[in-house]
Design a protein around this motif. Sequence first.
Motif, PDB file in Angstrom:
ATOM      1  N   GLU A  34       0.844  -1.194   0.000  1.00 13.64           N
ATOM      2  CA  GLU A  34       0.000   0.000   0.000  1.00 13.64           C
ATOM      3  C   GLU A  34       0.883   1.250   0.000  1.00 13.64           C
ATOM      4  OE1 GLU A  34      -2.449   2.053  -0.842  1.00 13.64           O
ATOM      5  OE2 GLU A  34      -3.758   0.484   0.008  1.00 13.64           O
ATOM      6  N   ARG A  35       1.094   1.831  -1.202  1.00 12.34           N
ATOM      7  CA  ARG A  35       1.968   2.992  -1.335  1.00 12.34           C
ATOM      8  C   ARG A  35       1.214   4.308  -1.256  1.00 12.34           C
ATOM      9  NH1 ARG A  35       6.323   1.092  -6.049  1.00 12.34           N
ATOM     10  NH2 ARG A  35       6.898  -0.895  -5.034  1.00 12.34           N
ATOM     11  N   ASP A  36      -0.101   4.256  -1.201  1.00 11.36           N
ATOM     12  CA  ASP A  36      -0.902   5.455  -1.038  1.00 11.36           C
ATOM     13  C   ASP A  36      -1.025   5.754   0.456  1.00 11.36           C
ATOM     14  OD1 ASP A  36      -2.618   7.561  -1.143  1.00 11.36           O
ATOM     15  OD2 ASP A  36      -4.319   6.441  -1.974  1.00 11.36           O
ATOM     16  N   PHE A  37      -0.195   6.674   0.961  1.00 18.54           N
ATOM     17  CA  PHE A  37      -0.152   6.940   2.398  1.00 18.54           C
ATOM     18  C   PHE A  37      -1.400   7.662   2.898  1.00 18.54           C
ATOM     19  CE2 PHE A  37       4.295   6.007   1.638  1.00 18.54           C
ATOM     20  CZ  PHE A  37       4.658   5.319   2.784  1.00 18.54           C
ATOM     21  N   ALA A  38      -2.240   8.109   1.985  1.00 20.50           N
ATOM     22  CA  ALA A  38      -3.508   8.691   2.415  1.00 20.50           C
ATOM     23  C   ALA A  38      -4.396   7.629   3.068  1.00 20.50           C
ATOM     24  CB  ALA A  38      -4.226   9.324   1.224  1.00 20.50           C
ATOM     25  N   LYS A  39      -4.203   6.369   2.665  1.00 15.51           N
ATOM     26  CA  LYS A  39      -4.990   5.278   3.232  1.00 15.51           C
ATOM     27  C   LYS A  39      -4.413   4.775   4.549  1.00 15.51           C
ATOM     28  CE  LYS A  39      -6.684   3.721  -1.276  1.00 15.51           C
ATOM     29  NZ  LYS A  39      -6.800   2.570  -2.215  1.00 15.51           N
ATOM     30  N   TRP A  40      -3.298   5.388   4.991  1.00 14.54           N
ATOM     31  CA  TRP A  40      -2.702   5.008   6.268  1.00 14.54           C
ATOM     32  C   TRP A  40      -3.285   5.823   7.423  1.00 14.54           C
ATOM     33  CZ3 TRP A  40       2.409   2.331   6.977  1.00 14.54           C
ATOM     34  CH2 TRP A  40       2.768   1.598   5.848  1.00 14.54           C
ATOM     35  N   LYS A  41      -4.091   6.835   7.090  1.00 15.07           N
ATOM     36  CA  LYS A  41      -4.630   7.705   8.133  1.00 15.07           C
ATOM     37  C   LYS A  41      -5.678   6.960   8.962  1.00 15.07           C
ATOM     38  CE  LYS A  41      -3.920  11.983   5.527  1.00 15.07           C
ATOM     39  NZ  LYS A  41      -4.576  13.196   4.927  1.00 15.07           N
ATOM     40  N   LEU A  42      -5.677   7.252  10.251  1.00 14.76           N
ATOM     41  CA  LEU A  42      -6.618   6.628  11.174  1.00 14.76           C
ATOM     42  C   LEU A  42      -7.613   7.657  11.686  1.00 14.76           C
ATOM     43  CD1 LEU A  42      -4.172   4.425  13.291  1.00 14.76           C
ATOM     44  CD2 LEU A  42      -5.667   3.675  11.429  1.00 14.76           C
ATOM     45  N   GLY A  43      -8.816   7.213  11.947  1.00 21.08           N
ATOM     46  CA  GLY A  43      -9.840   8.074  12.511  1.00 21.08           C
ATOM     47  C   GLY A  43     -10.411   7.454  13.771  1.00 21.08           C
ATOM     48  N   LEU A  44     -11.347   8.148  14.377  1.00 22.75           N
ATOM     49  CA  LEU A  44     -11.990   7.630  15.584  1.00 22.75           C
ATOM     50  C   LEU A  44     -13.109   6.675  15.178  1.00 22.75           C
ATOM     51  CD1 LEU A  44     -12.178  10.923  17.708  1.00 22.75           C
ATOM     52  CD2 LEU A  44     -10.521   9.054  17.899  1.00 22.75           C
ATOM     53  N   ASP A  45     -12.714   5.486  14.744  1.00 20.47           N
ATOM     54  CA  ASP A  45     -13.674   4.514  14.242  1.00 20.47           C
ATOM     55  C   ASP A  45     -13.281   3.118  14.697  1.00 20.47           C
ATOM     56  OD1 ASP A  45     -11.426   4.082  12.725  1.00 20.47           O
ATOM     57  OD2 ASP A  45     -12.296   4.782  10.847  1.00 20.47           O
ATOM     58  N   ILE A  46     -13.925   2.121  14.122  1.00 17.66           N
ATOM     59  CA  ILE A  46     -13.675   0.745  14.499  1.00 17.66           C
ATOM     60  C   ILE A  46     -12.260   0.326  14.147  1.00 17.66           C
ATOM     61  CG2 ILE A  46     -14.623  -0.061  12.302  1.00 17.66           C
ATOM     62  CD1 ILE A  46     -14.633  -1.870  15.737  1.00 17.66           C
ATOM     63  N   GLY A  47     -11.652   0.960  13.134  1.00 16.11           N
ATOM     64  CA  GLY A  47     -10.277   0.635  12.776  1.00 16.11           C
ATOM     65  C   GLY A  47      -9.312   0.943  13.903  1.00 16.11           C
ATOM     66  N   LEU A  48      -9.463   2.127  14.526  1.00 14.77           N
ATOM     67  CA  LEU A  48      -8.605   2.502  15.641  1.00 14.77           C
ATOM     68  C   LEU A  48      -8.856   1.609  16.849  1.00 14.77           C
ATOM     69  CD1 LEU A  48      -6.532   4.436  16.863  1.00 14.77           C
ATOM     70  CD2 LEU A  48      -8.419   5.958  17.491  1.00 14.77           C
TER      71      LEU A  48
END
Length: 314
Positions: free
Chosen positions: A239-253
Amino acid sequence: MVDGTKRPYVVAVAIQVIYTGLFVVSKAAFDSGINTYVFIFYRLTAATALLLPLALISSCRRRSTTMATPEPTMSCRLVFKLFLYALLGNTFTLNVYNGSLKQTSATVGSAATNSMPVATFLLALLLRMEAVKVRSRSGLGKLVGVALCVAGVLVIAFYAGPSIRPLAHHPIFAHKPHSVSNSAWIRGTFLLLLACATWSLWIVLQVPLLKEYPNKLMATAMQCLFGALQSFVVAVVVERDFAKWKLGLDIGLLAILYSAFLGTGALMYLQAWCAEMKGPLFVAMWSPLALVFTIVCSSFFLGEAVHLGRYVIF
């Protein structure tokens, strides 16, 4: 207080409860769209940030206590061994397992762990860490347990039974279901089994490792550190698109924090401790318990229609 003889059993059940939460929150995060390789990197990085300072503080306290046993040395050979174990038990196993979990379901992911007692048993036999006396009750119990685990995995993988409606009408972590082809489901199931086999090998290898280096906390922290570095390389390549590395206050975090602190840090430490106390097969034999917990939790929290299995069409 838990009696010392019962403590390994309590820890073994706690391990399966942690596994259940890990299956459910990880599947919910993957369904929400988080990249599995990025997820593993964040998970191991957070686990390292928690465990490494604790391990260093613990080592300093041991050295300052004159009555304590001498702190084992971290040789270059041991560091290289920890690096390889991290590559096996963290980087390879977690990336293969989570990538496959995204293609299947939390219940199948949990069911695949039923193969761990079989793989652990065979590996322990090959390494002469387990012995089977067929004429004894314990030997027969081991063989029967292994046979039941094999039967359970085959049922889940090859048999499609009636579905069970979700327990909750509005599940907390439910997402719009995405269609998965039958071939992808089959591939994902067998990759889950492969990941469980390599995880079993990691459990078996922890026993001689902890005899060589008894500091379980530092050994766990170092493997998380090496795994985080290795997983970063894998995630960058995929995954070279670092925009997809951002985390939010959601189930992912939430999934990253849970999997880091409990699913990686606590789980690796507890499994290593339990394997040292009762043997690697004892740890793996409790894995079917997580399937029961996951069936209920995935239905309630994810809204999954749970099946006894699926037909595999070759």
